[in-house]
Design a protein around this motif. Structure first.
Motif, PDB file in Angstrom:
ATOM      1  N   ASP A 112       0.832  -1.206   0.000  1.00  0.00           N
ATOM      2  CA  ASP A 112       0.000   0.000   0.000  1.00  0.00           C
ATOM      3  C   ASP A 112       0.870   1.261   0.000  1.00  0.00           C
ATOM      4  O   ASP A 112       0.539   2.252  -0.659  1.00  0.00           O
ATOM      5  CB  ASP A 112      -0.929   0.027   1.210  1.00  0.00           C
ATOM      6  N   ALA A 113       1.971   1.235   0.745  1.00  0.00           N
ATOM      7  CA  ALA A 113       2.883   2.379   0.775  1.00  0.00           C
ATOM      8  C   ALA A 113       3.508   2.603  -0.602  1.00  0.00           C
ATOM      9  O   ALA A 113       3.605   3.742  -1.066  1.00  0.00           O
ATOM     10  CB  ALA A 113       3.972   2.168   1.827  1.00  0.00           C
ATOM     11  N   ALA A 114       3.921   1.533  -1.255  1.00  0.00           N
ATOM     12  CA  ALA A 114       4.517   1.650  -2.589  1.00  0.00           C
ATOM     13  C   ALA A 114       3.512   2.223  -3.587  1.00  0.00           C
ATOM     14  O   ALA A 114       3.848   3.081  -4.409  1.00  0.00           O
ATOM     15  CB  ALA A 114       5.020   0.295  -3.061  1.00  0.00           C
ATOM     16  N   VAL A 115       2.266   1.783  -3.497  1.00  0.00           N
ATOM     17  CA  VAL A 115       1.217   2.295  -4.384  1.00  0.00           C
ATOM     18  C   VAL A 115       0.968   3.776  -4.097  1.00  0.00           C
ATOM     19  O   VAL A 115       0.799   4.580  -5.022  1.00  0.00           O
ATOM     20  CB  VAL A 115      -0.078   1.463  -4.233  1.00  0.00           C
ATOM     21  N   ALA A 116       0.969   4.148  -2.835  1.00  0.00           N
ATOM     22  CA  ALA A 116       0.755   5.551  -2.468  1.00  0.00           C
ATOM     23  C   ALA A 116       1.873   6.424  -3.034  1.00  0.00           C
ATOM     24  O   ALA A 116       1.609   7.495  -3.589  1.00  0.00           O
ATOM     25  CB  ALA A 116       0.679   5.698  -0.950  1.00  0.00           C
ATOM     26  N   PHE A 117       3.119   5.979  -2.919  1.00  0.00           N
ATOM     27  CA  PHE A 117       4.239   6.729  -3.488  1.00  0.00           C
ATOM     28  C   PHE A 117       4.123   6.818  -5.006  1.00  0.00           C
ATOM     29  O   PHE A 117       4.370   7.870  -5.597  1.00  0.00           O
ATOM     30  CB  PHE A 117       5.577   6.105  -3.107  1.00  0.00           C
ATOM     31  N   ALA A 118       3.728   5.730  -5.645  1.00  0.00           N
ATOM     32  CA  ALA A 118       3.590   5.720  -7.102  1.00  0.00           C
ATOM     33  C   ALA A 118       2.502   6.680  -7.570  1.00  0.00           C
ATOM     34  O   ALA A 118       2.604   7.243  -8.658  1.00  0.00           O
ATOM     35  CB  ALA A 118       3.290   4.307  -7.592  1.00  0.00           C
ATOM     36  N   ARG A 119       1.490   6.873  -6.761  1.00  0.00           N
ATOM     37  CA  ARG A 119       0.395   7.789  -7.116  1.00  0.00           C
ATOM     38  C   ARG A 119       0.650   9.209  -6.656  1.00  0.00           C
ATOM     39  O   ARG A 119      -0.217  10.073  -6.781  1.00  0.00           O
ATOM     40  CB  ARG A 119      -0.914   7.285  -6.529  1.00  0.00           C
ATOM     41  N   GLY A 120       1.812   9.472  -6.081  1.00  0.00           N
ATOM     42  CA  GLY A 120       2.166  10.823  -5.667  1.00  0.00           C
ATOM     43  C   GLY A 120       1.647  11.229  -4.311  1.00  0.00           C
ATOM     44  O   GLY A 120       1.643  12.410  -3.975  1.00  0.00           O
ATOM     45  N   ARG A 121       1.213  10.273  -3.518  1.00  0.00           N
ATOM     46  CA  ARG A 121       0.707  10.558  -2.169  1.00  0.00           C
ATOM     47  C   ARG A 121       1.829  10.315  -1.169  1.00  0.00           C
ATOM     48  O   ARG A 121       1.879   9.281  -0.496  1.00  0.00           O
ATOM     49  CB  ARG A 121      -0.488   9.676  -1.855  1.00  0.00           C
ATOM     50  N   ARG A 122       2.709  11.284  -1.061  1.00  0.00           N
ATOM     51  CA  ARG A 122       3.908  11.115  -0.240  1.00  0.00           C
ATOM     52  C   ARG A 122       3.589  10.963   1.253  1.00  0.00           C
ATOM     53  O   ARG A 122       4.146  10.110   1.932  1.00  0.00           O
ATOM     54  CB  ARG A 122       4.833  12.303  -0.462  1.00  0.00           C
ATOM     55  N   LYS A 123       2.671  11.794   1.748  1.00  0.00           N
ATOM     56  CA  LYS A 123       2.329  11.724   3.179  1.00  0.00           C
ATOM     57  C   LYS A 123       1.702  10.376   3.535  1.00  0.00           C
ATOM     58  O   LYS A 123       2.033   9.783   4.563  1.00  0.00           O
ATOM     59  CB  LYS A 123       1.383  12.855   3.561  1.00  0.00           C
ATOM     60  N   SER A 124       0.811   9.903   2.692  1.00  0.00           N
ATOM     61  CA  SER A 124       0.186   8.599   2.938  1.00  0.00           C
ATOM     62  C   SER A 124       1.233   7.493   2.887  1.00  0.00           C
ATOM     63  O   SER A 124       1.214   6.569   3.703  1.00  0.00           O
ATOM     64  CB  SER A 124      -0.896   8.321   1.899  1.00  0.00           C
ATOM     65  N   GLY A 125       2.141   7.593   1.929  1.00  0.00           N
ATOM     66  CA  GLY A 125       3.198   6.589   1.812  1.00  0.00           C
ATOM     67  C   GLY A 125       4.088   6.551   3.042  1.00  0.00           C
ATOM     68  O   GLY A 125       4.427   5.478   3.541  1.00  0.00           O
ATOM     69  N   LEU A 126       4.452   7.723   3.534  1.00  0.00           N
ATOM     70  CA  LEU A 126       5.288   7.778   4.737  1.00  0.00           C
ATOM     71  C   LEU A 126       4.553   7.243   5.960  1.00  0.00           C
ATOM     72  O   LEU A 126       5.131   6.529   6.782  1.00  0.00           O
ATOM     73  CB  LEU A 126       5.760   9.209   4.987  1.00  0.00           C
ATOM     74  N   LEU A 127       3.272   7.578   6.062  1.00  0.00           N
ATOM     75  CA  LEU A 127       2.475   7.079   7.182  1.00  0.00           C
ATOM     76  C   LEU A 127       2.367   5.562   7.134  1.00  0.00           C
ATOM     77  O   LEU A 127       2.511   4.877   8.161  1.00  0.00           O
ATOM     78  CB  LEU A 127       1.086   7.720   7.155  1.00  0.00           C
TER      79      LEU A 127
END
Length: 64
Positions: free
Chosen positions: A20-35
């Motif tokens: 889920d973190a990798a997908v968030a980073f791929a979609r440009g959701r940096r804060k979600s990815g870090l969380l």
């Protein structure tokens, strides 16, 4: 087929949070990815944390 244990369920939860973190980073959701990365790191000590954070983020996105 091996039985599902608590330990293996925790590992699956951790891996799914990392995905889920990798997908968030791929979609440009940096804060979600870090969380999600932080939750995955802590989920080895607090079982279910990664899943709870992932579900919370999905609900928060739906409500926006």
């Amino acid at each position: 087929m091996a039985p599902i244990t608590i330990r293996s369920a925790n590992k699956v939860s951790m891996v799914s949070t990392l995905v889920d973190a990798a997908v968030a980073f791929a979609r440009g959701r940096r804060k979600s990815g870090l969380l999600l990365l932080g939750a995955a790191a802590l989920s080895s000590r607090i079982p279910g944390l990664g899943t709870a954070v992932s579900v919370f983020l999905r609900i928060a996105r739906r409500l926006r």
